[in-house]
Motif scaffolding. Structure first.
Motif, PDB file in Angstrom:
ATOM      1  N   LEU A 591       0.707  -1.221  -0.023  1.00 38.35           N
ATOM      2  CA  LEU A 591      -0.036  -0.021   0.192  1.00 38.35           C
ATOM      3  C   LEU A 591       0.985   1.236   0.028  1.00 38.35           C
ATOM      4  O   LEU A 591       0.543   2.256  -0.676  1.00 38.35           O
ATOM      5  N   THR A 595       3.440   1.063  -6.318  1.00 35.25           N
ATOM      6  CA  THR A 595       2.953   2.007  -7.331  1.00 35.25           C
ATOM      7  C   THR A 595       1.384   2.016  -7.617  1.00 35.25           C
ATOM      8  O   THR A 595       1.016   0.983  -7.972  1.00 35.25           O
ATOM      9  N   LYS A 596       0.590   2.772  -7.208  1.00 32.10           N
ATOM     10  CA  LYS A 596      -0.632   3.032  -7.444  1.00 32.10           C
ATOM     11  C   LYS A 596      -1.297   2.906  -8.812  1.00 32.10           C
ATOM     12  O   LYS A 596      -0.840   3.693  -9.564  1.00 32.10           O
ATOM     13  N   ASP A 609     -11.790   3.049  -4.725  1.00 35.66           N
ATOM     14  CA  ASP A 609     -10.273   3.254  -4.109  1.00 35.66           C
ATOM     15  C   ASP A 609     -10.412   3.713  -2.846  1.00 35.66           C
ATOM     16  O   ASP A 609      -9.455   3.374  -1.927  1.00 35.66           O
ATOM     17  N   THR A 613      -9.161  -0.399   1.301  1.00 36.57           N
ATOM     18  CA  THR A 613      -8.390  -0.538   2.482  1.00 36.57           C
ATOM     19  C   THR A 613      -9.120  -0.588   3.550  1.00 36.57           C
ATOM     20  O   THR A 613      -8.534  -0.923   4.649  1.00 36.57           O
TER      21      THR A 613
END
Length: 680
Positions: A591, A595-596, A609, A613
């Motif tokens: 996380l 790389t997002k 998005d 989490t």
């Protein structure tokens, strides 16, 4: 009229030149202090210029969305010349940074103003891309305009998505919710923009201070510049009693205000709602609502601690997305009589436990005792309870007084050297413990983690070198330097100060924990381990070195410690909770370090998005709050009619119950007692 205008311009130019001259004088004094007092002074050359330039420019525009390529190129001419400007006493270069930064801020504010006045679509075909490295500067204003437009829409959708975990309900009311969110984002945006254009210290001083701070940081991460207000703020932080909500706050890299800690016994603690890590969304006090996203840290700290704001309503967001509000009434928060505290732990044999939050020192005429004396008192109490072993907990102890750490180390060894100090002239001084005998001579464990630093590392290193204790936990921060705060002039009204690193300390073996930290004898997995603040992650950190000489000292037998360490490693590898922490750390690392993926600017994509989490944070919270079966016994009678002490005791007991490091420390002490032929 022309003559008047010309005179006004001349006066402005003259005043600006004088300000730059004054700034250059401060710059020169900072350089002198660092060159003459720093433990490892560096030459004023092109390397320094590049570091200062890069640090300042990245600080002004970290994501490269403010400056255009032509703006950057205008500043770039100074990249290798700052050292020359400093030597010549010519600081006219500040004008380029001041005017370019102000122009860029005003330009982006104008673009945003125009965009907010248009109808913005809630679902677009646009995509936001993410990168660990900053993107190139935009060459065309139209590209910047397009990015700002995407960012505004993204912020609106994120604000709506954070309102609830019910996607369908939010989607059904998206038009009206987005209108309210747009108004909020607009207000926050211009609040931030105005704060940047009109900082409290003044626009020019803000730029000067950035250069001073970057200049100091080039020498090492712990040397820094303080202006008068910052110095005053530092001094005020030492006050032991004041009105407070009972929380500490900090700002993360996203400029969000986060609850750093909840003080036991305080108003926030008593709600049983506010947790460490919660994000503060807004504050309301004295009939005024403050948008946290654009309120500076100084103002927020004032609201939290000042007695001007007695009743405060907080709206917060937990990491799993839950939003809640609490009303708090400030009370005077009093310090605990002893920062150090102790308990007797264990289900099989009595194990002493002493928590040392920091290595605080005694102050003259205050009646306050130093950390070492307080530890001695706790050890004496624990011995009366017949303890068979002792745990010293230095987790999250960032250091403090080296004198206290030295005194405390001497309590647990017979006699001999405890460390070596080296100054900038390479003069070394061996620190000795001349007092024969130990205050406690039974088996010991010292608990550390990545937040244990400086004096904590010194103490741990001494006990590890003497084989006096098993060091258990995770590798420490790696700070083995000492600082002092010096004024830049001898004037009584001095406005400028430098905190400068003046000494380095070494272990009695001649080795240093600088940069590398203290490596535990038994390593335990810690949540968020890889993102703990390591010295080695700082680009200007002083590197590890060793002294040619070492000191003679008598170690204690290692045999039982090695066997206990081996038993502990086997136990840890089979422990399901530690295994779960390792698995969670893998996800946390992905996380924070991964790389997002590109994010489509649509409500569905943004909602997914934002809440991606939620489950991870809930698992983290569950494992962090899971209690062990440790038996805990007080060493001092609790004042049952004092709410503060009752709450404080409750907090401490919970902290122990939910700490796997402490539970393993008790198990290790138990093994050491059995291995030495002690109580069965």
């Amino acid at each position: 009229m022309k003559n008047i205008a010309a005179l006004a311009l001349l006066l402005f130019v003259s005043a600006t030149a004088q300000e730059h001259k004054n700034a250059c004088d401060v710059f020169s004094k900072i350089s002198y202090v660092l060159q003459t007092r720093h433990i490892q002074p560096k030459p004023i050359d092109d390397s320094l210029s590049v570091y200062v330039f890069n640090t300042v420019v990245e600080g002004l525009d970290e994501n490269h969305i403010l400056f255009l390529q032509e703006d950057y190129e205008k500043l770039l001419v100074h990249r290798y010349k700052i050292d020359d400007y400093l030597k010549s006493g010519d600081c006219s270069f500040f004008s380029d940074f001041i005017t370019t930064y102000k122009m860029a801020l005003e330009r982006n504010r104008q673009i945003a103003s125009e965009l907010f006045d248009t109808e913005l679509p809630l679902n677009t075909t646009d995509t936001v891309f993410f990168s660990k490295r900053a993107f190139p500067y935009n060459k065309d204003i139209s590209v910047s305009r397009k990015f700002i437009r995407k960012k505004i829409i993204l912020d609106i959708l994120e604000d709506v998505a954070k309102l609830s975990k019910d996607k369908d309900s939010l989607a059904a009311h998206l038009p009206e919710l987005s209108m309210r969110a747009k108004d909020k984002i607009r207000e926050n945006y211009f609040c931030r923009a105005n704060a940047q254009l009109k900082p409290k210290e003044g626009f020019e001083n803000n730029i000067y201070n950035r250069f001073y701070t970057a200049f100091c940081a080039y020498f090492d991460p712990h040397s820094t510049y303080f202006n008068y207000d910052e110095k005053a703020s530092f001094v005020s932080s030492l006050i032991t009693e004041n009105y407070s909500l009972g929380i500490y706050v900090s700002q993360n890299d996203k400029k969000e205000i986060i609850v750093e800690d909840v003080v036991p016994g305080g108003p926030a603690y008593k709600t049983s709602k506010i947790d460490k890590g919660d994000q503060i969304l807004k504050l309301a006090a004295n009939d005024i609502e403050y948008a946290v996203s654009c309120t500076d840290m100084e103002a927020i700290t004032d609201i939290v601690f000042s007695d001007t704001y007695r009743n405060v309503e907080l709206t917060l967001r937990k990491k799993d997305g839950t939003i809640y509000s609490v009303n708090l009434e400030k009370t005077i928060m009093k310090s605990d009589d002893h920062s150090v505290y102790s308990y007797v732990l264990g289900n099989e044999i009595p194990v002493g436990y002493i928590k040392i939050p920091s290595f605080y020192s005694a102050f003259d005429n205050t009646g306050m005792k130093g950390c070492a004396e307080d530890v001695a008192k706790e050890v004496t109490k624990l011995k009366k309870h017949g303890i068979k072993g002792l745990i010293i907990d230095l987790q999250y102890n960032g250091g403090g007084s080296m004198d206290e750490a030295i005194s405390m180390a001497g309590m647990f060894i017979n006699f001999g050297p405890v460390g070596i100090i080296k100054d900038k002239d390479n003069y070394t001084n061996t620190i000795q413990d001349y007092n024969r005998g130990m205050l406690y001579n039974g088996p010991m464990v010292v608990l550390v983690n990545g937040f244990s630093a400086s004096a904590s590392e010194f103490f741990s290193g001494v006990l590890q070198d003497y084989n006096r204790a098993l060091i258990v936990g995770s590798t420490t921060m790696g700070k083995a330097s000492m600082q002092t705060i010096l004024p830049l002039s001898e004037n009584s009204n001095n406005q400028d100060f430098v905190k400068v690193s003046i000494d380095k300390f070494y272990r009695i073996t001649g080795k240093s924990s600088q940069y590398t930290g203290i490596v535990p004898d038994v390593e335990l997995p810690l949540l968020f381990e890889s993102i703990a603040p390591r010295e080695s992650s700082q680009p200007t950190a002083m590197l590890n070195d060793s002294l040619a000489e070492s000191e003679e000292f008598r170690k204690m037998p290692l045999q039982n410690l090695e066997k206990a360490a081996e038993l502990s490693r086997g136990r840890v590898s089979a422990n399901k909770d530690f295994t779960e922490i390792k698995a969670l750390n893998t996800k946390i690392d992905a996380l924070y370090k991964g790389t997002k993926a590109p994010l489509p600017v649509s409500f569905t994509a943004v909602f997914d998005d934002v809440h991606a989490t939620d489950t991870l944070w809930q698992k983290i919270k569950t494992i962090a709050e899971k209690e062990t079966a440790l038996n805990i016994k007080e060493t001092t009678a609790i004042k049952s009619k004092d709410d503060f002490y009752v709450s404080m005791n409750e907090y401490k007991r919970k902290s122990i119950k939910t700490d796997l490091f402490i539970a393993e420390g008790v198990a290790i002490i138990t093994d050491l007692v059995h291995l030495s032929g002690g109580q069965k």
